[in-house]
Design a protein around this motif. Structure first.
Motif, mmCIF file in Angstrom:
data_model
loop_
_atom_site.group_PDB
_atom_site.id
_atom_site.type_symbol
_atom_site.label_atom_id
_atom_site.label_comp_id
_atom_site.label_asym_id
_atom_site.label_seq_id
_atom_site.Cartn_x
_atom_site.Cartn_y
_atom_site.Cartn_z
ATOM 1 N N PRO A 43 0.830 -1.209 0.000
ATOM 2 C CA PRO A 43 0.000 0.000 0.000
ATOM 3 C C PRO A 43 0.863 1.259 0.000
ATOM 4 O O PRO A 43 1.969 1.272 0.547
ATOM 5 N N SER A 44 0.361 2.310 -0.611
ATOM 6 C CA SER A 44 1.088 3.574 -0.598
ATOM 7 C C SER A 44 1.017 4.195 0.794
ATOM 8 O O SER A 44 0.166 3.827 1.614
ATOM 9 N N PHE A 45 1.916 5.122 1.073
ATOM 10 C CA PHE A 45 1.882 5.827 2.353
ATOM 11 C C PHE A 45 2.351 7.258 2.151
ATOM 12 O O PHE A 45 3.028 7.574 1.169
ATOM 13 N N GLU A 46 1.975 8.140 3.075
ATOM 14 C CA GLU A 46 2.397 9.524 3.047
ATOM 15 C C GLU A 46 3.627 9.714 3.921
ATOM 16 O O GLU A 46 3.805 9.000 4.916
ATOM 17 N N ALA A 47 4.456 10.670 3.564
ATOM 18 C CA ALA A 47 5.633 10.974 4.382
ATOM 19 C C ALA A 47 5.199 11.314 5.804
ATOM 20 O O ALA A 47 4.254 12.072 6.015
ATOM 21 N N GLY A 48 5.897 10.738 6.785
ATOM 22 C CA GLY A 48 5.560 10.930 8.189
ATOM 23 C C GLY A 48 4.770 9.775 8.776
ATOM 24 O O GLY A 48 4.544 9.737 9.992
ATOM 25 N N ALA A 49 4.344 8.835 7.938
ATOM 26 C CA ALA A 49 3.492 7.740 8.396
ATOM 27 C C ALA A 49 4.278 6.699 9.195
ATOM 28 O O ALA A 49 5.493 6.590 9.106
ATOM 29 N N HIS A 50 3.522 5.917 9.959
ATOM 30 C CA HIS A 50 4.087 4.807 10.721
ATOM 31 C C HIS A 50 3.217 3.573 10.525
ATOM 32 O O HIS A 50 2.105 3.655 10.004
ATOM 33 N N VAL A 51 3.742 2.436 10.948
ATOM 34 C CA VAL A 51 2.956 1.211 11.005
ATOM 35 C C VAL A 51 3.027 0.659 12.420
ATOM 36 O O VAL A 51 3.996 0.893 13.150
ATOM 37 N N ASP A 52 1.984 -0.043 12.820
ATOM 38 C CA ASP A 52 1.980 -0.753 14.088
ATOM 39 C C ASP A 52 2.418 -2.185 13.815
ATOM 40 O O ASP A 52 1.951 -2.820 12.856
ATOM 41 N N VAL A 53 3.311 -2.689 14.640
ATOM 42 C CA VAL A 53 3.809 -4.052 14.446
ATOM 43 C C VAL A 53 3.380 -4.922 15.616
ATOM 44 O O VAL A 53 3.264 -4.458 16.751
ATOM 45 N N THR A 54 3.123 -6.172 15.325
ATOM 46 C CA THR A 54 2.716 -7.144 16.327
ATOM 47 C C THR A 54 3.928 -7.967 16.726
ATOM 48 O O THR A 54 4.593 -8.563 15.873
ATOM 49 N N LEU A 55 4.228 -7.994 18.018
ATOM 50 C CA LEU A 55 5.408 -8.674 18.541
ATOM 51 C C LEU A 55 5.007 -9.594 19.689
ATOM 52 O O LEU A 55 3.890 -9.527 20.204
ATOM 53 N N PRO A 111 -0.358 1.570 6.813
ATOM 54 C CA PRO A 111 0.228 2.834 7.278
ATOM 55 C C PRO A 111 -0.821 3.792 7.837
ATOM 56 O O PRO A 111 -1.936 3.893 7.333
ATOM 57 N N LYS A 112 -0.426 4.505 8.896
ATOM 58 C CA LYS A 112 -1.245 5.549 9.518
ATOM 59 C C LYS A 112 -0.371 6.780 9.681
ATOM 60 O O LYS A 112 0.826 6.653 9.915
ATOM 61 N N ASN A 113 -0.985 7.956 9.577
ATOM 62 C CA ASN A 113 -0.162 9.166 9.620
ATOM 63 C C ASN A 113 -0.773 10.231 10.523
ATOM 64 O O ASN A 113 -1.820 10.794 10.222
ATOM 65 N N GLY A 134 18.270 12.216 17.079
ATOM 66 C CA GLY A 134 18.491 10.778 17.203
ATOM 67 C C GLY A 134 17.593 9.978 16.286
ATOM 68 O O GLY A 134 17.463 10.260 15.095
ATOM 69 N N ILE A 135 16.921 8.941 16.851
ATOM 70 C CA ILE A 135 16.077 8.058 16.054
ATOM 71 C C ILE A 135 14.865 8.801 15.497
ATOM 72 O O ILE A 135 14.169 8.286 14.603
ATOM 73 N N GLY A 136 14.635 10.033 15.956
ATOM 74 C CA GLY A 136 13.575 10.854 15.381
ATOM 75 C C GLY A 136 13.795 11.181 13.917
ATOM 76 O O GLY A 136 12.911 11.761 13.271
ATOM 77 N N ILE A 137 14.921 10.807 13.366
ATOM 78 C CA ILE A 137 15.183 11.021 11.949
ATOM 79 C C ILE A 137 14.279 10.165 11.077
ATOM 80 O O ILE A 137 14.021 10.495 9.913
ATOM 81 N N THR A 138 13.740 9.060 11.606
ATOM 82 C CA THR A 138 13.060 8.093 10.736
ATOM 83 C C THR A 138 11.847 8.678 9.990
ATOM 84 O O THR A 138 11.776 8.524 8.765
ATOM 85 N N PRO A 139 10.882 9.340 10.640
ATOM 86 C CA PRO A 139 9.780 9.876 9.832
ATOM 87 C C PRO A 139 10.219 11.014 8.916
ATOM 88 O O PRO A 139 9.618 11.225 7.852
ATOM 89 N N GLU A 289 -1.489 13.182 20.597
ATOM 90 C CA GLU A 289 -1.165 13.796 19.314
ATOM 91 C C GLU A 289 -2.186 13.532 18.214
ATOM 92 O O GLU A 289 -2.328 14.336 17.304
ATOM 93 N N CYS A 290 -2.878 12.405 18.268
ATOM 94 C CA CYS A 290 -3.759 12.053 17.144
ATOM 95 C C CYS A 290 -5.186 12.535 17.327
ATOM 96 O O CYS A 290 -5.907 12.737 16.341
ATOM 97 N N GLY A 291 -5.656 12.689 18.566
ATOM 98 C CA GLY A 291 -7.002 13.165 18.827
ATOM 99 C C GLY A 291 -8.083 12.102 18.771
ATOM 100 O O GLY A 291 -9.259 12.399 19.006
#
Length: 336
Positions: A43-55, A111-113, A134-139, A289-291
């Motif tokens: 699926p396409s995604f927008e810049a800044g998006a994240h995914v939730d992973v199941t662990l 993806p969710k943004n 730091g790791i904030g570079i990813t989005p 942040e998301c509301g």
């Protein structure tokens, strides 16, 4: 392969992917390339998006963690995540580093943004000011890819302890060129980025985007607000929930629809208290942040700690984000 998982009250479509490759970007940051099992398009995604992973945690319990997509949003053959191993964290990053080996099948959400680039074009002379810690570079990596193609003005300020701690720095030097500004403080924030000066020098109409340690995020937010920036020009993403405030106390929430009362401990959020009682409010980020978790307030003096409600909403006291906000005194009645 797609399936439906349930997390709290959220019904989430998930996709089974395979770890196609990994790379140690720094001694503590590893990137993971994920592909579909059949090699098809993602699926396409927008810049800044994240995914939730199941662990799966060490105790065998299911965990959900969110990681930013840090590749090119236009690339549909694979997704890339960057994960910082946190030995003192809650176990998610350790599980990823220890178990996500090439060939491993993993389950992630669509993806969710909550951290997108500004939707409208900037006025002449304005720019997108990206600030990563730091790791904030990813989005912001995905934002760099998108902005390179947009024709708009932008600059990236990347804060890290040292070059060896700056994940993806070589790639960013190629992508951003002179738009990349490295701020290496050697562990002393006083030697790092002068946030106030950067914000003050930004052209009128600019937008700022920050992702990093809480101190950096809050410094950027406060500097932009004090400089008179409109709230909609200040974009941010936190990686952790807000710390408890001194003086936080226990209180009771009454749910108007059922009349049920739920005790909220001094060290838990309203949301967590409701989840503990097997109730199912809507929620996602748990950082204010998301509301998504905003609910109507019937009675109570709310201590607003979110980043999404408008000043008018806060002043009226008509709703609150139950993942972070609390009550100043007395108890609370919610329209739930």
């Amino acid at each position: 392969m797609r399936s439906i998982d349930t997390w709290g009250s959220e019904i989430m479509e998930t996709i089974e992917l395979v770890v196609a490759g990994t790379c140690d970007e720094t001694p503590r940051v590893r990137s993971f390339v994920l592909r579909r099992l059949d090699g098809g398009s993602l699926p396409s995604f927008e810049a800044g998006a994240h995914v939730d992973v199941t662990l799966t945690g060490d105790d065998g319990q299911a965990l959900q963690r969110s990681y930013s997509l840090c590749g090119d949003p236009d690339a549909r053959d694979s997704w890339r995540l960057g994960v910082l191993r946190e030995s003192a964290g809650r176990g998610g990053s350790i599980a990823v580093h220890n178990t996500w080996l090439p060939g491993t099948h993993v389950r992630v959400s669509a993806p969710k943004n909550h951290f997108p680039l500004a939707a409208s074009s900037l006025p002449a002379g304005a720019q997108h000011v990206l600030i990563a810690g730091g790791i904030g570079i990813t989005p912001l990596m995905a934002m760099v890819h998108a902005l390179r193609k947009s024709g708009e003005e932008w600059a990236l300020h990347y804060c890290a302890r040292s070059r060896d701690d700056a994940a993806f720095v070589g790639e960013l030097e190629h992508l951003a060129g002179q738009r990349l500004h490295l701020h290496l403080d050697g562990g002393n924030p006083a030697r790092g980025l002068d946030v106030r000066a950067l914000i003050s020098a930004a052209p009128p109409g600019s937008h700022v985007y920050v992702c990093g340690p809480r101190g950096l995020n809050e410094a950027v937010i406060a500097s932009a607000a004090s400089a008179g920036w409109a709230r909609e020009h200040i974009h941010h993403e936190f990686f952790s929930t807000a710390p408890l405030a001194v003086g936080d106390r226990a209180f009771t929430v009454r749910l108007q629809a059922s009349g049920r009362c739920v005790a909220v401990a001094a060290d838990e959020s309203v949301l967590d208290a409701l989840l503990r009682e097997d109730l199912e409010p809507l929620y996602d980020c748990k950082r204010g942040e998301c509301g998504l978790c905003a609910v109507p307030v019937v009675s109570g003096e709310v201590d607003h700690r979110d980043y999404v409600l408008s000043d008018a909403d806060r002043t009226s006291g008509r709703q609150m984000c139950i993942c972070v906000s609390r009550v100043r005194s007395g108890d609370l009645i919610l329209d739930l």
